[in-house]
Design a protein around this motif. Structure first.
Motif, mmCIF file in Angstrom:
data_model
loop_
_atom_site.group_PDB
_atom_site.id
_atom_site.type_symbol
_atom_site.label_atom_id
_atom_site.label_comp_id
_atom_site.label_asym_id
_atom_site.label_seq_id
_atom_site.Cartn_x
_atom_site.Cartn_y
_atom_site.Cartn_z
ATOM 1 N N UNK A 1 9.695 13.501 -5.902
ATOM 2 C CA UNK A 1 9.128 13.854 -7.029
ATOM 3 C C UNK A 1 9.643 13.208 -8.204
ATOM 4 N N UNK A 2 8.941 13.708 -9.471
ATOM 5 C CA UNK A 2 9.126 13.952 -10.569
ATOM 6 C C UNK A 2 10.437 14.444 -10.638
ATOM 7 N N UNK A 3 11.710 14.693 -11.869
ATOM 8 C CA UNK A 3 11.661 15.555 -12.973
ATOM 9 C C UNK A 3 11.281 15.667 -14.038
ATOM 10 N N UNK A 4 11.537 16.087 -14.614
ATOM 11 C CA UNK A 4 11.289 16.007 -16.321
ATOM 12 C C UNK A 4 13.470 16.288 -16.792
ATOM 13 N N UNK A 5 13.095 14.909 -18.134
ATOM 14 C CA UNK A 5 14.205 15.332 -18.639
ATOM 15 C C UNK A 5 14.060 15.457 -20.131
ATOM 16 N N UNK B 1 0.396 11.200 -10.621
ATOM 17 C CA UNK B 1 0.209 12.168 -11.069
ATOM 18 C C UNK B 1 0.554 13.441 -10.954
ATOM 19 N N UNK B 2 1.676 14.045 -10.654
ATOM 20 C CA UNK B 2 2.401 14.389 -11.098
ATOM 21 C C UNK B 2 2.781 14.977 -9.220
ATOM 22 N N UNK C 1 0.694 -0.920 -0.204
ATOM 23 C CA UNK C 1 -0.452 -0.031 0.033
ATOM 24 C C UNK C 1 0.846 1.091 0.126
ATOM 25 N N UNK C 2 1.961 0.993 0.982
ATOM 26 C CA UNK C 2 2.924 2.784 1.224
ATOM 27 C C UNK C 2 3.237 2.901 -0.646
ATOM 28 N N UNK C 3 3.575 1.254 -1.263
ATOM 29 C CA UNK C 3 4.916 1.286 -2.193
ATOM 30 C C UNK C 3 3.786 1.769 -3.649
ATOM 31 N N UNK C 4 2.636 1.280 -3.029
ATOM 32 C CA UNK C 4 1.490 1.459 -4.918
ATOM 33 C C UNK C 4 1.336 3.073 -4.717
ATOM 34 N N UNK C 5 1.076 3.720 -2.864
ATOM 35 C CA UNK C 5 0.452 4.886 -2.899
ATOM 36 C C UNK C 5 1.647 6.078 -3.180
ATOM 37 N N UNK C 6 2.752 5.990 -2.978
ATOM 38 C CA UNK C 6 3.890 6.957 -3.158
ATOM 39 C C UNK C 6 3.632 6.689 -5.347
ATOM 40 N N UNK C 7 3.552 5.324 -5.705
ATOM 41 C CA UNK C 7 3.653 5.721 -7.346
ATOM 42 C C UNK C 7 2.851 6.120 -7.859
ATOM 43 N N UNK C 8 1.635 6.139 -7.307
ATOM 44 C CA UNK C 8 0.073 6.137 -7.837
ATOM 45 C C UNK C 8 0.341 7.895 -8.163
#
Length: 155
Positions: A62-66, A49-50, A38-45
């Motif tokens: 967080x995500x970064x744009x390359x 979503x950004x 649940x922790x992993x899927x929550x972080x991934x979701x």
């Protein structure tokens, strides 16, 4: 290129993490696996979503744009266009960084010794609180391989 001491570094698997959560929280492995998943899927979701995921004292995801770039095929050396993409990024928190600069360096620290680590009592109280507001078990996600059924239907 390998860093100094990296060849003797042990890797913790997800199964070992589940065992550690089960041990530290005094839960059975199935419940611990549901928590870890649940922790992993929550972080991934959230990342998908950004959104940014911040875990105080641990760090943030967080995500970064390359941007697009010109790369090289390692086999032939020929130039290759690499398209733009989003990649996940983890930034360790202040307490986590301090733990590695000021703390135990032999790697044998138990979770209970970490600053702010939950005790089995607080974990059990939290688990009981979640159980009171959580939907019935028939809607809970099934951990992979948990009940002996084929995992092919869990695509």
């Amino acid at each position: 290129m390998q860093r100094a001491g990296e060849n003797d570094m042990k890797t913790m698997t997800k199964a070992e993490l589940v065992e550690e959560v089960a041990r530290a929280s005094e839960l059975n492995k199935r419940d611990a696996e549901v928590i870890v998943e649940t922790v992993f899927s929550s972080i991934i979701s959230a990342l998908h979503r950004g959104d940014k995921v911040e875990l105080r004292g641990f760090g943030s995801f967080r995500t970064r744009e390359r941007g697009p770039r010109r790369g090289r095929n390692p086999k032939t050396g020929a130039p290759v266009d690499v398209p733009a993409k989003r990649v996940p990024y983890f930034k360790p928190g202040k307490e986590l960084k301090e733990f590695f600069t000021d703390g135990d360096t032999d790697g044998d620290t138990d979770i209970e010794q970490l600053p702010g680590a939950p005790t089995p009592e607080t974990i059990n109280a939290t688990t009981e609180s979640i159980a009171e507001v959580a939907p019935a078990n028939d809607t809970a996600p099934e951990p992979a391989g948990g009940d002996g059924e084929s995992s092919a239907s869990q695509a």
